[in-house]
Design a protein around this motif. Structure first.
Motif, PDB file in Angstrom:
ATOM      1  N   LEU A  48       0.820  -1.216   0.000  1.00 18.41           N
ATOM      2  CA  LEU A  48       0.000   0.000   0.000  1.00 18.41           C
ATOM      3  C   LEU A  48       0.855   1.267   0.000  1.00 18.41           C
ATOM      4  O   LEU A  48       0.693   2.144  -0.849  1.00 18.41           O
ATOM      5  CB  LEU A  48      -0.915   0.000   1.233  1.00 18.41           C
ATOM      6  N   LEU A  51       2.840   1.778  -3.234  1.00 19.24           N
ATOM      7  CA  LEU A  51       2.086   2.252  -4.402  1.00 19.24           C
ATOM      8  C   LEU A  51       1.668   3.714  -4.225  1.00 19.24           C
ATOM      9  O   LEU A  51       1.699   4.484  -5.189  1.00 19.24           O
ATOM     10  CB  LEU A  51       0.879   1.345  -4.668  1.00 19.24           C
ATOM     11  N   GLN A  52       1.306   4.102  -3.005  1.00 19.08           N
ATOM     12  CA  GLN A  52       1.010   5.525  -2.749  1.00 19.08           C
ATOM     13  C   GLN A  52       2.224   6.370  -3.101  1.00 19.08           C
ATOM     14  O   GLN A  52       2.130   7.358  -3.843  1.00 19.08           O
ATOM     15  CB  GLN A  52       0.676   5.748  -1.274  1.00 19.08           C
ATOM     16  N   VAL A  55       2.896   6.650  -6.909  1.00 17.90           N
ATOM     17  CA  VAL A  55       2.022   7.570  -7.658  1.00 17.90           C
ATOM     18  C   VAL A  55       2.439   9.017  -7.417  1.00 17.90           C
ATOM     19  O   VAL A  55       2.531   9.818  -8.353  1.00 17.90           O
ATOM     20  CB  VAL A  55       0.534   7.375  -7.268  1.00 17.90           C
ATOM     21  N   VAL A  56       2.696   9.354  -6.164  1.00 14.59           N
ATOM     22  CA  VAL A  56       3.077  10.733  -5.842  1.00 14.59           C
ATOM     23  C   VAL A  56       4.379  11.087  -6.561  1.00 14.59           C
ATOM     24  O   VAL A  56       4.480  12.134  -7.215  1.00 14.59           O
ATOM     25  CB  VAL A  56       3.208  10.918  -4.306  1.00 14.59           C
ATOM     26  N   ARG A  57       5.371  10.217  -6.475  1.00 18.18           N
ATOM     27  CA  ARG A  57       6.664  10.474  -7.118  1.00 18.18           C
ATOM     28  C   ARG A  57       6.515  10.518  -8.638  1.00 18.18           C
ATOM     29  O   ARG A  57       7.058  11.404  -9.310  1.00 18.18           O
ATOM     30  CB  ARG A  57       7.651   9.368  -6.701  1.00 18.18           C
ATOM     31  N   ILE A  59       3.984  11.367 -10.533  1.00 21.24           N
ATOM     32  CA  ILE A  59       3.361  12.597 -11.032  1.00 21.24           C
ATOM     33  C   ILE A  59       4.248  13.812 -10.733  1.00 21.24           C
ATOM     34  O   ILE A  59       4.363  14.716 -11.551  1.00 21.24           O
ATOM     35  CB  ILE A  59       1.916  12.739 -10.484  1.00 21.24           C
ATOM     36  N   ASP A  60       4.906  13.809  -9.560  1.00 20.82           N
ATOM     37  CA  ASP A  60       5.867  14.895  -9.282  1.00 20.82           C
ATOM     38  C   ASP A  60       6.940  14.950 -10.384  1.00 20.82           C
ATOM     39  O   ASP A  60       7.281  16.029 -10.864  1.00 20.82           O
ATOM     40  CB  ASP A  60       6.573  14.672  -7.939  1.00 20.82           C
ATOM     41  N   GLN A  63       4.871  14.780 -14.301  1.00 17.73           N
ATOM     42  CA  GLN A  63       3.703  15.629 -14.544  1.00 17.73           C
ATOM     43  C   GLN A  63       2.618  14.850 -15.304  1.00 17.73           C
ATOM     44  O   GLN A  63       2.280  13.759 -14.877  1.00 17.73           O
ATOM     45  CB  GLN A  63       4.119  16.904 -15.287  1.00 17.73           C
ATOM     46  N   ASP A  64       2.110  15.396 -16.409  1.00 17.79           N
ATOM     47  CA  ASP A  64       0.974  14.761 -17.081  1.00 17.79           C
ATOM     48  C   ASP A  64       1.365  13.583 -17.979  1.00 17.79           C
ATOM     49  O   ASP A  64       0.492  12.885 -18.494  1.00 17.79           O
ATOM     50  CB  ASP A  64       0.211  15.798 -17.926  1.00 17.79           C
ATOM     51  N   PRO A  66       2.433  10.402 -17.796  1.00 22.62           N
ATOM     52  CA  PRO A  66       1.819   9.069 -17.668  1.00 22.62           C
ATOM     53  C   PRO A  66       0.292   9.104 -17.716  1.00 22.62           C
ATOM     54  O   PRO A  66      -0.336   8.053 -17.709  1.00 22.62           O
ATOM     55  CB  PRO A  66       2.301   8.592 -16.296  1.00 22.62           C
ATOM     56  N   PHE A 276      -1.078   4.972 -17.101  1.00 21.89           N
ATOM     57  CA  PHE A 276      -0.984   5.400 -15.694  1.00 21.89           C
ATOM     58  C   PHE A 276      -0.612   4.236 -14.775  1.00 21.89           C
ATOM     59  O   PHE A 276       0.332   4.327 -13.995  1.00 21.89           O
ATOM     60  CB  PHE A 276      -2.302   6.054 -15.258  1.00 21.89           C
ATOM     61  N   THR A 280       2.932   3.588 -12.906  1.00 18.77           N
ATOM     62  CA  THR A 280       2.892   3.484 -11.442  1.00 18.77           C
ATOM     63  C   THR A 280       3.627   2.238 -10.959  1.00 18.77           C
ATOM     64  O   THR A 280       4.442   2.293 -10.034  1.00 18.77           O
ATOM     65  CB  THR A 280       1.422   3.448 -10.955  1.00 18.77           C
TER      66      THR A 280
ATOM     67  N   VAL B  46      -4.774  18.610 -17.032  1.00 16.83           N
ATOM     68  CA  VAL B  46      -4.823  17.270 -16.434  1.00 16.83           C
ATOM     69  C   VAL B  46      -4.662  17.447 -14.919  1.00 16.83           C
ATOM     70  O   VAL B  46      -3.724  18.095 -14.464  1.00 16.83           O
ATOM     71  CB  VAL B  46      -3.704  16.375 -17.015  1.00 16.83           C
ATOM     72  N   LEU B  48      -3.329  16.857 -11.975  1.00 12.04           N
ATOM     73  CA  LEU B  48      -2.226  16.105 -11.368  1.00 12.04           C
ATOM     74  C   LEU B  48      -2.368  16.016  -9.852  1.00 12.04           C
ATOM     75  O   LEU B  48      -2.346  14.919  -9.287  1.00 12.04           O
ATOM     76  CB  LEU B  48      -0.893  16.789 -11.721  1.00 12.04           C
ATOM     77  N   GLN B  52      -3.143  12.667  -7.515  1.00 12.81           N
ATOM     78  CA  GLN B  52      -2.223  12.264  -6.430  1.00 12.81           C
ATOM     79  C   GLN B  52      -2.983  12.160  -5.118  1.00 12.81           C
ATOM     80  O   GLN B  52      -2.900  11.153  -4.405  1.00 12.81           O
ATOM     81  CB  GLN B  52      -1.107  13.310  -6.252  1.00 12.81           C
ATOM     82  N   VAL B  55      -5.346   9.107  -4.915  1.00 13.41           N
ATOM     83  CA  VAL B  55      -4.716   7.803  -4.667  1.00 13.41           C
ATOM     84  C   VAL B  55      -4.326   7.668  -3.200  1.00 13.41           C
ATOM     85  O   VAL B  55      -4.577   6.632  -2.566  1.00 13.41           O
ATOM     86  CB  VAL B  55      -3.469   7.603  -5.573  1.00 13.41           C
ATOM     87  N   ILE B  59      -6.166   4.836  -0.720  1.00  8.72           N
ATOM     88  CA  ILE B  59      -5.464   3.728  -0.049  1.00  8.72           C
ATOM     89  C   ILE B  59      -5.492   3.913   1.467  1.00  8.72           C
ATOM     90  O   ILE B  59      -5.653   2.945   2.211  1.00  8.72           O
ATOM     91  CB  ILE B  59      -4.035   3.570  -0.615  1.00  8.72           C
ATOM     92  N   GLY B 249      -4.865   8.624 -19.834  1.00  2.00           N
ATOM     93  CA  GLY B 249      -4.031   7.563 -19.256  1.00  2.00           C
ATOM     94  C   GLY B 249      -4.721   6.741 -18.185  1.00  2.00           C
ATOM     95  O   GLY B 249      -4.264   5.652 -17.862  1.00  2.00           O
TER      96      GLY B 249
END
Lengths: 398, 398
Positions: A48, A51-52, A55-57, A59-60, A63-64, A66, A276, A280, B46, B48, B52, B55, B59, B249
Motif C-alpha cells: 500500500l 504504491l502511494q 504515484v506521488v513520485r 506525477i511529481d 507531470q501529465d 503518464p 498510468f 505506477t 490534467v 495532477l 495524487q 490515490v 489507499i 491515461g
C-alpha cells in the motif's frame, strides 16, 4: 415495441451466450465469512505505502506524461523489469517478443482471439483455471481436458489421445493450455520430465503450448524452470502477471511469445495502453528489492500453507484427501461421496467459503467431490477457524 | 527450423492481419515539434494534484480493497457518477444498462466483437475516427462511409443508399457509427433535425446506432443533446469517456445501451475490472465540482480554438479552407491541390505536426487534401507559432 437484440448478434456470439455467464463461479459470500474461495494476495502483503509513494513520485517527476496517451518512459521501464525477471528465470527475449497486457486474463483472451476459430480444438488440464475455460468457450466448444496428477499433466494420456486422433485423420489441437507450476486449482507442479515430454509432443504433433505462469515465482522450495526456458522451437506462449506478487487491482500481465504471435495479439488489443498504472507499477518496482520482496511473500505463503495442511490433518475425517502444493495459493481437496456444490451452502452458513470443483472441469460432473481452498488471502487465525468450520460442514453433511 | 505461425491463425485473423498495422497513423514526431496531431488534453488541464491526492486518500481509507479483484465500493461510486452525468444530459439508465470500459477504444471493440460477423455491413461517417475504422476492420471489410457536412452526417445520402440496397434485396447495415458532437476529425456537430432523421432511419430500416460521445461535454456554446436522450426505441449504443475531460491515461470509458446488449458486451470483456484506476477516478470525482471543472475546460479550449481560427485567417493562403468547431479538440482543414501526406514531411522539418486526412477515410484517397489540427494539447504561444510554420510549409510546397 421491444426490440429483440439477439437477432443482431452473429451466430458465434449467440452460441457463446448460451454458455454460463461470466463469473458464475463467484460465490455470494456473506460478511465475516472466511474466504478460502479468494485467489487474492494477502491484504498485509499488498504494498500500500509503496504504491502511494510511487504515484506521488511519478506525477511529481513526470507531470501529465503518464496520464496522456503518449505514456511515460517508465512504460518502457516496466517492460525492462519484466524482461529482466524472465531472463533471471532462463527466458531471454527481444523487446518484440514481449507484450504488456491488462492482467493475465486479457493475455488469455488475446491468445483465443488470435488463434481460435469455431472449429478449432484445444486441450486444457483437467482440472484447470475456470476463467481460462470461460474465455476459451467464447471461441470454441471443442475443448478436451487431459487429467493432471501430482506430476502435472499426464503426458502418456495426452500422447494416446493425439495418436488416436491422428489415426482417425483428425486435425491436431491448436494448443495445450497449461499452468505447469503450482497449478490453479490443484497446486501441483509439472515434473521436469513431463515438461520435456510436453515440449516433445508439441513438436511431434505440431501444436503450440500456452504456459500460464501466474504462480511460478511463488515457490516454497526450489523454483521450477518455465517451459518457455526450454522452448528452442518457438512453440511456447508464456503468460505472466504481477497480480499474485504485487496486486491484482493494477491489472498488469504480459505475454512472452515469438514476434509474429505478439504482432497478431497486438492487432486485437484494442484498449490502448494503460499508461498510468503501467508507469505506477514501474515507479514502484524502481524502489523495490524484488528478490527480498519475493522472499517475504514465499515465507508468508509457506507459513499459511503449512498451517492449513496441519489443520487439515487434525480436523478432517479420514476419507478426505488433499494434495500438498510446493508453491502458489491453493490446496485441492477431495471429499469422496460429497457434492461440494451442495456442501457450499452448509459451509457458508457456518462461515467459510471455497470454490466447488465443478467449475474447474470441462465436464462439471468430474469435479463433484472436489474443492479448492486458497490459503493466500486469509491470515493464520482465519485458517485455523476456517478449517474447523469446513470440517464441521463436512461432518454435518454426512 | 523456423515455424510459420500464420498457419495457426484462423482465416479471419489472417485477413485482419493484411490491414494496416495498429497505430500506423501515428506520426514519428521529433522533439520540439508543435503537436497539432495530438488529440490529448492540455497538460495544464490534467488534474495532477487531484489524482495524487485521490490515490493517497483512497489507499488510506480503503487499504488493499481497490487493489484486489474484489474491488472497492468506489467502483460503484464511479458508475453512479457516470449515471448522474448522463441523467443531466437527458439519458436515464438503470444500472444494468451501463458498463465501465477501459476507455472508449475498448467500448468500440466490444461493440464490434458482439455485433459483427465477417459478412456484416456497417456505415461510418466519412471522414471518421481512425481508431474506430481500425477496430471495425478487424471484424469486417464491409464498411461504407457516408459524407459529413457542417450539419453532420448527410441523412439524405444515407437514405438513398439504404433505399438502393433495399431495392436490390441486400441486407441492411448492422449499425451506423457516428460521432454526432464535435466530430473527430471534422469538429462538426449533427443538427437536431439530422439527429431526428437518423433515429427515424434506424427504425425504418432496422439498424442500430453507435453514438461515440467522447467530446460531447466540451461545448463552447449550448451543449448538443445526445442521440441516446431521444432513443425511445432502444436502438442507440452510447459510448463515453473521461479521456477528454480528466485524462486518457486512466483509461475510463463506458457504454450505455439496452440491457441485453450490455450483457453481450460483458461476455467478451475479458480483462476483468481495473479496480485501482476506477476507484482512483471515483475518489477524485468525490472532491471535484464537475460543472465548474467543465467550465474551466470549455473556457480554455474555446480560447485555443479562437486563437487557432484567428491565426489561420491571418496566415493561410486564400485557397485553404476550414470548418469552425463549436466544441471539442479539432479544426479540419482543406488545402486544395496538396497531398497532405507528402506535406507532412515538410511540416515536420519546420517543426509542426498534424494528422493527414487519408487516415480518416474508408478510401484514403478521399482525404488527400485534408488534414486534422488539434488545438487541445498545445498552448497559445504554440498555436501562434505552429500555424505560422504550417502556412510556411504549405507555401513552400506549392
Amino acid at each position: 415495441m421491444t426490440l429483440h437484440y439477439d437477432r443482431f448478434f452473429p451466430q458465434a456470439v449467440n452460441k457463446a451466450l448460451t454458455n454460463e455467464p461470466p463469473g458464475s463461479w463467484i460465490p455470494d459470500v456473506p460478511e465475516n465469512c472466511i474466504r478460502f474461495n479468494a485467489g487474492y494476495p494477502a491484504p498485509d502483503l499488498v504494498p500500500l505505502a509503496g504504491l502511494q509513494e510511487a504515484v506521488v513520485r511519478l506525477i511529481d517527476e513526470e507531470q501529465d506524461l503518464p496520464l496522456q496517451y503518449l505514456g511515460s518512459p517508465r512504460m518502457e521501464g516496466l517492460r525492462q523489469s519484466v524482461q529482466d525477471r524472465l531472463r533471471f528465470r532462463g527466458i531471454s527475449l527481444s523487446g518484440a517478443e514481449l507484450m504488456i497486457t491488462s492482467g493475465a486474463a486479457q493475455a488469455i483472451d488475446l491468445v483465443g482471439r488470435a488463434l481460435l476459430g469455431q472449429e478449432d480444438w484445444i486441450l486444457v488440464e483437467s482440472p484447470t483455471y475456470m476463467e481460462a475455460l470461460e474465455i476459451f468457450r467464447n471461441y470454441t466448444d471443442r475443448i478436451t481436458g487431459i487429467p493432471v496428477d501430482e506430476q502435472g499433466i499426464q503426458t502418456d494420456l495426452l500422447r494416446q489421445l493425439l495418436d488416436k486422433n491422428r489415426e482417425a485423420g483428425r486435425a491436431m489441437p491448436k494448443f495445450v493450455y497449461t499452468i505447469p507450476s503450482f497449478q490453479n486449482p490443484t497446486g501441483t507442479t509439472m515434473s521436469a520430465e513431463r515438461r520435456q515430454q510436453l515440449l516433445q509432443l508439441a513438436a511431434e504433433y505440431d501444436f503450440l503450448i500456452v504456459e500460464d505462469d501466474a504462480y511460478g515465482e511463488l515457490a516454497f522450495a526450489e523454483p521450477p524452470v518455465p517451459l518457455k526456458a526450454h522452448d528452442t522451437a518457438g512453440r511456447v506462449i508464456h503468460i505472466g502477471s504481477y497480480s499474485k506478487v504485487i496486486a491484482p487491482g493494477v491489472r498488469i500481465g504480459w505475454i512472452a511469445a515469438p514476434q509474429r504471435l505478439i504482432e497478431a495479439f497486438d492487432w486485437f488489443k484494442k484498449d490502448l495502453n494503460a499508461s498510468f498504472v503501467q508507469a505506477t507499477v514501474a515507479a514502484y518496482l524502481e524502489k523495490l528489492d524484488f528478490p527480498l520482496h519475493l522472499e517475504t511473500l514465499r515465507n508468508a505463503y509457506r507459513a499459511r500453507r503449512d498451517l492449513m495442511l496441519e489443520c487439515l490433518e487434525q480436523a478432517m475425517p479420514k476419507q478426505v484427501r488433499w494434495l500438498v502444493p510446493e508453491g502458489g495459493y491453493f490446496v485441492w481437496i477431495d471429499v469422496p461421496g460429497t457434492d461440494t456444490g451442495e456442501l457450499l451452502t452448509k459451509a457458508l452458513q457456518l462461515g467459510v467459503s471455497y470454490v466447488p470443483g465443478k467449475y474447474f472441469f470441462v465436464e462439471p460432473a468430474d469435479g463433484k467431490s472436489l474443492l479448492r481452498l486458497s490459503f493466500s488471502y486469509v491470515d493464520l487465525e482465519q485458517i485455523r477457524l476456517g478449517i474447523t468450520r469446513l470440517a464441521k460442514a463436512i461432518a454435518e453433511s454426512d
